[in-house]
Write a protein that holds these residues in place. Sequence first.
Motif, PDB file in Angstrom:
ATOM      1  N   SER A 217       0.812  -1.210   0.000  1.00  0.00           N
ATOM      2  CA  SER A 217       0.000   0.000   0.000  1.00  0.00           C
ATOM      3  C   SER A 217       0.850   1.267   0.000  1.00  0.00           C
ATOM      4  N   GLY A 218       2.148   1.142   0.232  1.00  0.00           N
ATOM      5  CA  GLY A 218       3.033   2.302   0.214  1.00  0.00           C
ATOM      6  C   GLY A 218       3.306   2.895   1.580  1.00  0.00           C
ATOM      7  N   LYS A 219       2.905   2.208   2.634  1.00  0.00           N
ATOM      8  CA  LYS A 219       3.054   2.795   3.977  1.00  0.00           C
ATOM      9  C   LYS A 219       4.517   2.931   4.383  1.00  0.00           C
ATOM     10  N   SER A 220       5.324   1.871   4.184  1.00  0.00           N
ATOM     11  CA  SER A 220       6.742   1.966   4.547  1.00  0.00           C
ATOM     12  C   SER A 220       7.469   2.990   3.680  1.00  0.00           C
ATOM     13  N   THR A 221       7.151   3.014   2.405  1.00  0.00           N
ATOM     14  CA  THR A 221       7.770   3.989   1.505  1.00  0.00           C
ATOM     15  C   THR A 221       7.469   5.416   1.950  1.00  0.00           C
ATOM     16  N   SER A 222       6.225   5.674   2.366  1.00  0.00           N
ATOM     17  CA  SER A 222       5.838   7.021   2.782  1.00  0.00           C
ATOM     18  C   SER A 222       6.553   7.458   4.046  1.00  0.00           C
ATOM     19  N   VAL A 223       6.910   6.510   4.883  1.00  0.00           N
ATOM     20  CA  VAL A 223       7.544   6.846   6.159  1.00  0.00           C
ATOM     21  C   VAL A 223       9.059   6.952   6.019  1.00  0.00           C
ATOM     22  N   LEU A 224       9.663   6.106   5.179  1.00  0.00           N
ATOM     23  CA  LEU A 224      11.114   6.096   5.045  1.00  0.00           C
ATOM     24  C   LEU A 224      11.625   7.123   4.041  1.00  0.00           C
ATOM     25  N   ALA A 225      10.798   7.519   3.089  1.00  0.00           N
ATOM     26  CA  ALA A 225      11.230   8.448   2.048  1.00  0.00           C
ATOM     27  C   ALA A 225      11.728   9.786   2.589  1.00  0.00           C
ATOM     28  N   PRO A 226      11.086  10.395   3.590  1.00  0.00           N
ATOM     29  CA  PRO A 226      11.561  11.697   4.060  1.00  0.00           C
ATOM     30  C   PRO A 226      12.992  11.691   4.603  1.00  0.00           C
ATOM     31  N   PHE A 227      13.543  10.519   4.894  1.00  0.00           N
ATOM     32  CA  PHE A 227      14.866  10.448   5.512  1.00  0.00           C
ATOM     33  C   PHE A 227      15.909   9.828   4.583  1.00  0.00           C
ATOM     34  N   GLY A 228      15.555   9.697   3.294  1.00  0.00           N
ATOM     35  CA  GLY A 228      16.512   9.159   2.334  1.00  0.00           C
ATOM     36  C   GLY A 228      16.831   7.703   2.524  1.00  0.00           C
ATOM     37  N   LEU A 229      15.899   6.926   3.056  1.00  0.00           N
ATOM     38  CA  LEU A 229      16.146   5.519   3.357  1.00  0.00           C
ATOM     39  C   LEU A 229      15.601   4.585   2.290  1.00  0.00           C
ATOM     40  N   LEU A 230      15.345   5.109   1.088  1.00  0.00           N
ATOM     41  CA  LEU A 230      14.868   4.286  -0.011  1.00  0.00           C
ATOM     42  C   LEU A 230      16.015   3.972  -0.963  1.00  0.00           C
ATOM     43  N   ASP A 231      15.713   3.158  -1.954  1.00  0.00           N
ATOM     44  CA  ASP A 231      16.701   2.847  -2.982  1.00  0.00           C
ATOM     45  C   ASP A 231      17.176   4.133  -3.661  1.00  0.00           C
ATOM     46  N   PRO A 232      18.475   4.227  -4.018  1.00  0.00           N
ATOM     47  CA  PRO A 232      18.976   5.460  -4.650  1.00  0.00           C
ATOM     48  C   PRO A 232      18.258   5.832  -5.938  1.00  0.00           C
ATOM     49  N   THR A 233      17.604   4.864  -6.591  1.00  0.00           N
ATOM     50  CA  THR A 233      16.899   5.175  -7.832  1.00  0.00           C
ATOM     51  C   THR A 233      15.547   5.838  -7.596  1.00  0.00           C
TER      52      THR A 233
END
Length: 574
Positions: A321-337
């Motif tokens: 659903s995108g919940k982890s992505t929405s929480v980790l994205a503000p801190f640059g914790l996603l894949d570099p792409t």
Amino acid sequence: MIRTVLVALPLIVFAIAGLLAPLLSPYDPTSGDLAAGLQPPSVDHLLGTDQLGRDQLSRLLHGAQISLAVTAAVLALSLTVGVVAGAVAGYLGGRIDRVISRVIDMAISLPGMLVALAVIGVRGPGVVNLVIAMSLWAWSPYARIARAKVAGMRDSPHLDALRLLGAGPVRVIGKHLLPPALGPCLVYASTDVGAIVLGVATLSFLGLGVPPPFAEWGQMLIEGRPFLASTWWLAYPPGIAITAVVFASNLLGERLAGGDERPSILRWILPARRDRTVCAKDDVVLRVQDLSVGYPRRVVADVSYEVRRGEVLAVVGESGSGKSTSVLAPFGLLDPTAVVTGSIGHTKRVGVVFQDNLAVFNPLRTIGSHVDEAVRNAGRRPVRRVSEELLALVGLPAVARSYPHELSGGMRQRVQIAIALAGEPELLIADEPTSALDVTVQAQLLDLLARLRDELSMAMIVVSHDLAVVSRLADNVAVMYAGRIVESGPLLTVINSPAHPYTRGLLDAVPRPGAAPGTRFRTMPGRGGAGPDDSAGCAFAPRCPIAVPACGQGRPVLDVVTAGHRSACPEEGV
């Protein structure tokens, strides 16, 4: 500085005593008088005599000389081999690095004392063989430390400039890399002194170290063992000397690695945090507006939320659903792409507890070393004491020497929380913290998070797929579906009066106490949305029990239902 000297005082005293042993010893340590054997301490013999009439004080002083001389030789050889090997591997990289790293790993994995016993068993006892045997396993930690230090410097502009000026590998390594690599190795060596002294004494105690008649602390122990019940002065002095040197070296290493002492964590993180935040209860520690994430296909779109100090926001939804992505994205914790857009403002001190609690740990390092590293990076001192109190704070006071695979999933999650707390965070993010845990452990972990929230006035974001789990902890809830928030508001309002059919479906899927035996759970048909699509209308419409043709036309937006409660479903009768 004064405290460091006091900590190292036993080591300094015995080192000086060993150097001055020929001057300080009242008698020859190897000459005895059988008529004066086993005499108790007196004016003539301050520490008494052994069974051969040899003066114990003289033997203790000369034992310090031999023990510390062997220790110094082992350290010198280990440091030289380890630092050079590690620096070469870290600088050259490639196949040489891989080969040396494998040798280092193999050397570290072997039991050191067994290696020493095997070498001495083949070559025989003696000082030279003792130094070689102990150096064979003592060099590897220095090599690993030096390699890590040099590898971090390999691509620095300073070294690039040296290479452009024509400096060869020998000059670069010898003049510019070995000195900085030697610094952390010397700190480790201060703790290694005690281990080597104890190892030398152990081998001598087993008859495989320094041979008689030379005085050595381990040899003195084995000679005094038969008389331990009647002549305490034979075994106690060398035993106390070994203990004092081991403790002093360990404490000295901790002081050198940790710096000046500061108040314990229970003082610098609990009362201080409460006092600082009493009048700042409504401060926003994270504000996210119009967050979108793509890879390049969008997986999250137009997500907005905020978290205030002392509050817990639960972000819930099905997998994907995108919940982890929405929480980790503000801190640059996603894949570099990942391509992240939107407006983000947050505090500088953020701690994260990741979902995969085994992958985040190095399986070759103890739990204590993981926490020590986090404490050291956060600038907290003294390192080991703060680490112990962090582990005690999360209910794990006795796991510092354990390895990650020896702990349960819930215990590893607690260790992650301890590591996250090392930086004194104002916001703690817990990504599926109860995933794959049984209900009892889930409850314990949630109770721990609630206690930390109350005691530290710390904001939290908890990601979960289970509304029932977060209901124990959360103040506010954001329900996500297909990369968008479809409902948000206070926890009790959302649970008691859900305004979106997806939220109601999540609640209906939770087992209810008191339900009649055989009652079937309500489930939502179909599969979760693939991602935000502005042209397809409401993403939940294909699964919605109250969908109407208008739901497929135009993307619904979050509208106010009641104060603080918003929903993306405009239909009546939900």
